[in-house]
Structure formats: C-alpha cells, structure tokens
Design a protein around this motif. Sequence first.
Motif, PDB file in Angstrom:
ATOM      1  N   GLN A  71       6.107   0.188  10.213  1.00 61.62           N
ATOM      2  CA  GLN A  71       5.991  -0.079   9.216  1.00 61.62           C
ATOM      3  C   GLN A  71       8.115   0.324   8.503  1.00 61.62           C
ATOM      4  OE1 GLN A  71       3.907  -2.306   7.894  1.00 61.62           O
ATOM      5  NE2 GLN A  71       2.502  -2.000   9.225  1.00 61.62           N
ATOM      6  N   THR A 106       4.391   0.843   1.366  1.00 61.18           N
ATOM      7  CA  THR A 106       4.788   0.232   2.773  1.00 61.18           C
ATOM      8  C   THR A 106       4.727  -1.283   2.252  1.00 61.18           C
ATOM      9  OG1 THR A 106       3.106   1.538   3.555  1.00 61.18           O
ATOM     10  CG2 THR A 106       3.810  -0.014   5.434  1.00 61.18           C
ATOM     11  N   GLN A 123       6.094   5.842  -2.908  1.00 56.93           N
ATOM     12  CA  GLN A 123       6.525   5.180  -1.441  1.00 56.93           C
ATOM     13  C   GLN A 123       5.549   4.186  -0.855  1.00 56.93           C
ATOM     14  OE1 GLN A 123       7.393   8.191   1.724  1.00 56.93           O
ATOM     15  NE2 GLN A 123       8.589   9.824   0.367  1.00 56.93           N
ATOM     16  N   SER A 137       0.736  -0.905   0.213  1.00 59.41           N
ATOM     17  CA  SER A 137      -0.001   0.297   0.128  1.00 59.41           C
ATOM     18  C   SER A 137       0.809   1.160  -0.120  1.00 59.41           C
ATOM     19  CB  SER A 137      -0.732  -0.163   1.173  1.00 59.41           C
ATOM     20  OG  SER A 137      -0.406   0.444   2.319  1.00 59.41           O
ATOM     21  N   GLN A 138       0.079   2.189  -0.469  1.00 59.34           N
ATOM     22  CA  GLN A 138       0.879   3.550  -0.185  1.00 59.34           C
ATOM     23  C   GLN A 138       1.649   4.075   1.123  1.00 59.34           C
ATOM     24  OE1 GLN A 138      -1.153   7.128  -2.132  1.00 59.34           O
ATOM     25  NE2 GLN A 138       0.660   8.369  -1.287  1.00 59.34           N
ATOM     26  N   ALA A 139       2.395   4.567   1.079  1.00 67.32           N
ATOM     27  CA  ALA A 139       3.334   4.791   2.544  1.00 67.32           C
ATOM     28  C   ALA A 139       1.812   6.054   3.422  1.00 67.32           C
ATOM     29  CB  ALA A 139       4.693   5.993   2.507  1.00 67.32           C
ATOM     30  N   LEU A 161       8.879   1.133   4.703  1.00 67.03           N
ATOM     31  CA  LEU A 161       9.024   2.110   3.142  1.00 67.03           C
ATOM     32  C   LEU A 161       9.888   1.726   2.557  1.00 67.03           C
ATOM     33  CD1 LEU A 161       7.841   4.990   4.779  1.00 67.03           C
ATOM     34  CD2 LEU A 161       6.554   2.727   4.392  1.00 67.03           C
ATOM     35  N   ASP A 201       9.038   4.475   8.538  1.00 67.97           N
ATOM     36  CA  ASP A 201       8.308   4.872   9.705  1.00 67.97           C
ATOM     37  C   ASP A 201       8.086   4.126  11.249  1.00 67.97           C
ATOM     38  OD1 ASP A 201       5.757   5.858  10.728  1.00 67.97           O
ATOM     39  OD2 ASP A 201       4.722   5.823   8.785  1.00 67.97           O
ATOM     40  N   TYR A 252       9.571   9.022  11.036  1.00 72.38           N
ATOM     41  CA  TYR A 252      10.614   7.652  10.903  1.00 72.38           C
ATOM     42  C   TYR A 252      12.092   7.746  11.816  1.00 72.38           C
ATOM     43  CZ  TYR A 252       8.540   9.456   6.956  1.00 72.38           C
ATOM     44  OH  TYR A 252       7.561  10.258   5.651  1.00 72.38           O
ATOM     45  N   ALA A 283       4.112   4.341  12.259  1.00 76.20           N
ATOM     46  CA  ALA A 283       3.464   3.316  12.215  1.00 76.20           C
ATOM     47  C   ALA A 283       3.696   1.627  12.777  1.00 76.20           C
ATOM     48  CB  ALA A 283       3.099   3.076  10.289  1.00 76.20           C
ATOM     49  N   TYR A 318       4.646  -5.529   3.663  1.00 72.98           N
ATOM     50  CA  TYR A 318       3.776  -6.040   3.993  1.00 72.98           C
ATOM     51  C   TYR A 318       5.232  -6.279   5.592  1.00 72.98           C
ATOM     52  CZ  TYR A 318       0.406  -6.368   1.091  1.00 72.98           C
ATOM     53  OH  TYR A 318      -0.564  -5.862  -0.176  1.00 72.98           O
ATOM     54  N   ARG A 319       4.746  -6.072   6.669  1.00 69.11           N
ATOM     55  CA  ARG A 319       5.411  -6.212   7.752  1.00 69.11           C
ATOM     56  C   ARG A 319       5.990  -8.086   7.708  1.00 69.11           C
ATOM     57  NH1 ARG A 319       4.006  -2.829  12.868  1.00 69.11           N
ATOM     58  NH2 ARG A 319       2.230  -4.880  12.419  1.00 69.11           N
TER      59      ARG A 319
END
Length: 222
Positions: A87, A100, A98, A42-44, A89, A82, A56, A85, A102-103
């Motif tokens: 996450q 995100t 930018q 997804s978009q950051a 990036l 980030d 950050y 959040a 998948y963690r």
Amino acid sequence: MSYTLRKMVALVTCLVSFTAYSQTYEDYASQAGENMLLYRGSQAVQYRKAHNGNPYWYSQEFKDGSLVYNGKEYFNVKLNIDAAAGQLLILHPNGVSQITLYRNLVDSFTIDGKEYYNLKKLGYDVQEGFFEMMLEADGGIRIYRRIDKILQDDIRYHNQGSGDYEIGYYDPNYKRNVHPYFYNKESFLVIQPGKILTARNRKALASIFRKNKEMRRTIENL
C-alpha cells in the motif's frame, strides 16, 4: 444522583465530546487544505509486535513526493510505501497521522525522485501492486522493480545479505533476541513491445539479456 441529573450529566458529556471531536476534525481538515481528499483513507497498519528490519520499501521515513490520484495530480506531499501490505501511505500535514491511500485510485507517484507505477491499473496484465521504474532503454524496453516485505520468524541471524536465510538489507538496530523479521523479496518486470517478462531476482533479470552485454552491464549497476 437522580435520574434527571444523570441524564443531564450524560448530555453534557456527549456535547463536550462532540465539540472536541468537531474541533479536532476541523483542525485536521484545515491542515489538509485543498488536499483533503487525499486524507480520507484508512489509518496505516501499525506493526507493534517486536521485529527486525522494517515493512517499508526503503525505510520508515516519509519523503517528499507527488502522485496522480483519482485522476488528479498532487505535489509536495510526504509519501512512503508499506511493502508488506502493498500500500501507498501519505503523511498528514499534522506530521502524525499516516493514511493508507486507496490503491485502485493510484496511477503513479514519485518519492524522493524515484518513479513508481500501478501498472495493473494502467492496463498491463501484471500482478497487483506498485513497481519502481529502474531503467528505460532503447527499443521501448522498460525495467521495473518490485519489493515485497514478508514477515518471517526463526532464531537464525538474518541481518544484511541476500542469501536464503538473510534479511536482504542492513538493519542498524538489529536485535539478536528478536526472531520475527521482514524479509526483503526483490523481483523485476521487463516490458518490451508486445511482451512482458518477469524475473524473480537480479540473476534471472540478467539472463533475459544474456545476448546483450551492454544491457547486462547496465543491469549490474542498477
């Protein structure tokens, strides 16, 4: 305009839009090359509200890195964290997008020579998120650092320092008339054979090794 003509105009508009989208996606995919799977997240998050500090881990700059993602190693990518959040990036090769990642697919990564690990995914009973390797010592001792950026809001001056009401790092663009700020919360994790210890700050970390003067001195220089 007749009904038939309106339908033709609508159809042409849709075709033009689809063609433009296809060309944009083709460019996007072409620039990504063999790493395209990395750029499907997804978009950051965009922090558009005025604030002091930054969300950050270190700075808003994306730096050279590598990572193990979904079981595969990737090199020569631009990464950032980030810390608000929690996450990781990645910057698309177009230099603009930018993404995100998948963690739950991230095992480990490096940014600017520093090593980070998703310890929970690697099987450790710890908090979710990323940890920076700070020290690997004799006896199987490893010390990790975690940074959380917490958005707070009040009228006091917070730049630099690490006191209760200070931002915890220096923001050269700090604006006194802007009240929201990202507070830097630093904590530590010590992994020893058969044991995991947490420390909420550097003082607590040093106290874990209060009987080991050499380790305390080393910690002071981390």
